[in-house]
Design an enzyme around this catalytic site. Structure first.
Site, PDB file in Angstrom:
ATOM      1  N   GLU A 181      10.151   1.647  10.436  1.00  7.04           N
ATOM      2  CA  GLU A 181      10.952   2.932  10.044  1.00  7.04           C
ATOM      3  C   GLU A 181      10.111   3.965  10.326  1.00  7.04           C
ATOM      4  O   GLU A 181       9.258   4.567   9.528  1.00  7.04           O
ATOM      5  CB  GLU A 181      11.319   2.907   8.378  1.00  7.04           C
ATOM      6  CG  GLU A 181      12.251   1.624   8.318  1.00  7.04           C
ATOM      7  CD  GLU A 181      13.661   1.601   8.918  1.00  7.04           C
ATOM      8  OE1 GLU A 181      14.074   2.721   9.348  1.00  7.04           O
ATOM      9  OE2 GLU A 181      14.001   0.230   9.087  1.00  7.04           O
ATOM     10  N   LYS A 222       0.786  -1.165   0.045  1.00  5.50           N
ATOM     11  CA  LYS A 222      -0.131  -0.027  -0.091  1.00  5.50           C
ATOM     12  C   LYS A 222       0.798   1.337  -0.005  1.00  5.50           C
ATOM     13  O   LYS A 222       1.578   1.545   1.130  1.00  5.50           O
ATOM     14  CB  LYS A 222      -0.973   0.095   1.369  1.00  5.50           C
ATOM     15  CG  LYS A 222      -2.035   1.264   1.210  1.00  5.50           C
ATOM     16  CD  LYS A 222      -2.574   1.362   2.730  1.00  5.50           C
ATOM     17  CE  LYS A 222      -2.095   2.650   3.095  1.00  5.50           C
ATOM     18  NZ  LYS A 222      -2.360   3.896   2.178  1.00  5.50           N
ATOM     19  N   CYS A 249      13.132  11.885   6.263  1.00  8.82           N
ATOM     20  CA  CYS A 249      13.079  11.569   7.745  1.00  8.82           C
ATOM     21  C   CYS A 249      14.737  11.765   8.192  1.00  8.82           C
ATOM     22  O   CYS A 249      14.997  11.719   9.302  1.00  8.82           O
ATOM     23  CB  CYS A 249      12.940  10.046   7.542  1.00  8.82           C
ATOM     24  SG  CYS A 249      13.764   8.987   6.586  1.00  8.82           S
ATOM     25  N   GLU A 276       8.454  16.385  15.778  1.00  9.04           N
ATOM     26  CA  GLU A 276       8.900  16.256  14.251  1.00  9.04           C
ATOM     27  C   GLU A 276       7.969  17.192  13.679  1.00  9.04           C
ATOM     28  O   GLU A 276       6.997  17.068  13.648  1.00  9.04           O
ATOM     29  CB  GLU A 276       8.501  14.893  13.807  1.00  9.04           C
ATOM     30  CG  GLU A 276       9.313  14.835  12.386  1.00  9.04           C
ATOM     31  CD  GLU A 276       9.013  13.341  11.796  1.00  9.04           C
ATOM     32  OE1 GLU A 276       8.002  12.666  11.957  1.00  9.04           O
ATOM     33  OE2 GLU A 276       9.861  12.768  11.076  1.00  9.04           O
TER      34      GLU A 276
END
Ligand code: NAD
Length: 479
Positions: free
Chosen positions: A246, A171, A280, A383
């Site tokens: 991750e 996906k 990231c 973040e």
């Protein structure tokens, strides 16, 4: 244009017959539609993958390798088309899609297609007995990927999964589905047998959840936000699925007074703003040794001012659009927060860059540099995942390490110094899965890739990925 699911070797409509609008973030306009699939589509995909597994897993590594290499060649042949699709979906500069995203998708397939031919397992001899280890594919595996590097990260998962002999239900992000759809067309052209790879489009809460919950899916390889990773772990762990997660990051850039200043400025500006800060691995917190703090900040801002925010199709663009309206609003809300917390905006901020008429309604943000915050405020702990960077001074090496380690994350970081002993010391002490010394984003696909703490569990890349996608089985024979 309507995107379709790829199930059992065919491009098909979602069972619901419902579609989701897909927006070009540079223009703010709907330009295509993707399937709003649900658990019924996932069930069909899992069934197709289960049926294909016997034959795919029994093929020799060489046979699988040949097909995957063909897919790599086709991606390369269609590089321009895929790069334009990636940029239209994601808002990143076209030159970046051409130079980084699509070539890396080619590399991912080539790397694992050839890696599998060299993949070997151990044997252990003792008098009268021989143990050997088989590394068997797992069966049907789920791969779920994010929007920031769409085809790059999608292929980083599916290529090792397929090379190792698994069948995949994948996906892509509902925010950037286009290149995965185009990849499905290339898989058909390459002759990938039916059911070996299936791509189901839709929301995380429906398709993602259905993949995570499906009892026949043996492993989940996920890249995305930490909260989503927690939710996936909560569902999948009691089912004893193998998990590779991750997740998010809040990476530190540590600049010591003895660094090569000009190079450091050049590289740390890239580390802050590449892909609109939506990698990231971007360094979003910069800590600079007090004695060079003022000069570093001045030069950093000077260089940042030279970056061009423009239409992603414009060759001159250093930054394009951020990925979506909601992400744009999230980034602006963090700029507000930084000011509430006492931060001083030296460049950028909430003012909307004027781009061109085509992009009047697009989601553009200036690269933003903030000082005056401490390491523990929310702006420096959470973040943001956009073109926003903070700079803080530190007094000692110990303090730099404490600041670097002060968040819940532990994905990556970079260290800038000419002192070799210090580079080793600091690299050992910083709690991150990846540390660069005097460089950033240099990737060797053989290295273990992943994070510590809330940045993830497990590692991708090289043998780590092939080990994740296989089950070791020990066989002991009396001789
Ligand atoms: P996200 O977690 O919102 O979504 C990632 C994927 O998970 C999407 O395909 C989404 O549809 C799906 N998903 C959402 N909810 C789900 C659920 N409940 N069950 C299963 N699947 C679900 O992340 P995002 O916003 O697409 O990506 C940005 C995040 O990804 C950032 O936090 C960034 O740091 C992280 N990221 C990490 C790495 C890494 O290697 N560590 C790389 C790239 C991005």
């Amino acid at each position: 244009m309507q995107i379709k699911n790829y199930i059992n070797g065919e491009l098909v409509e979602p069972i619901s017959n419902k579609y989701i609008e897909n927006i070009n973030p540079a223009t703010g306009e709907v330009y295509s539609y993707l399937p709003d699939s649900d658990s019924r589509d996932v069930n069909k995909a899992v069934q197709a993958a289960s049926e294909a597994f016997n034959s795919w897993s029994r093929k020799s590594a060489q046979e699988r390798s040949q097909i995957l290499l063909k897919i790599a060649d086709l991606i390369e042949k269609n590089l321009d088309k895929l790069a334009l699709a990636e940029t239209t979906d994601n808002g990143k500069p076209l030159k970046l899609s051409k130079k980084v995203d699509i070539p890396r998708a080619v590399e991912n397939f080539r790397f694992f297609a050839t890696g599998i031919i060299h993949f070997a397992s151990e044997s252990h001899y003792q008098p009268h007995f021989l143990n050997y280890t088989l590394r068997m594919p797992l069966g049907v595996v789920g791969c779920i990927s994010p929007w920031n590097l769409p085809l790059y990260l999608f292929t980083w998962k599916v290529a090792p999964a397929l090379a190792a002999g698994n069948c995949v239900v994948a996906k892509p992000s509902e925010i950037t589905p286009m290149t995965a759809y185009l990849l499905a067309e290339l898989c058909i052209e390459a002759g990938l047998p039916r059911g070996v790879m299936n791509i189901v489009h839709g929301y995380g809460s429906t398709v993602g959840t259905a993949i995570t919950q499906h009892p026949s899916i043996r492993a989940i390889s996920f890249t995305g936000g930490t909260k989503t990773g927690q939710e996936i772990a909560r569902v999948a762990a009691p089912m004893f699925k193998k998990l590779s997660l991750e997740l998010g990051g809040k990476n530190a850039t540590l600049v010591f007074a003895d660094c090569d200043l000009e190079r450091t400025i050049h590289e740390t500006v890239s580390a802050s703003f590449s892909n609109q800060g939506q990698i990231c691995l971007c360094g979003s917190r910069i800590f600079v040794e007090q004695s060079i703090y003022e000069v570093f900040v001045q030069k950093f801002v000077e260089r940042t001012k030279k970056l061009i925010v423009a239409d992603p199709l414009d060759e001159r663009a250093n930054l394009g659009a951020v990925v979506s309206k909601s992400h744009y609003e999230k980034i602006l809300s963090y700029i507000d927060l930084a000011q509430e917390e006492g931060g001083k905006i030296l460049y950028g901020g909430k003012e909307k860059p004027v781009v061109n008429q085509r992009c009047e309604k697009g989601y553009f943000v200036y690269p933003t540099v903030i000082t005056g915050l401490d390491a523990y405020c929310r702006t420096n702990q959470e973040e943001i995942f956009g073109p926003v960077v903070t700079i803080q001074p530190f007094d000692t090496e110990e303090e730099a390490i404490i600041f670097a380690n002060s968040t819940q994350y532990g994905l990556a970081g970079s260290i800038w110094t000419q002192n070799l002993a210090r580079a080793h010391r600091v690299a050992q002490a910083v709690e991150s899965g990846i540390l660069w010394v005097n460089c950033w984003l240099i990737r060797d696909l053989r290295t273990p890739f992943g994070g510590m703490k809330q940045s993830g569990v497990g590692r991708e890349g090289g043998w780590e990925a092939l080990r994740f996608f296989t089950e070791p089985k020990n066989i002991c024979i009396q001789i």
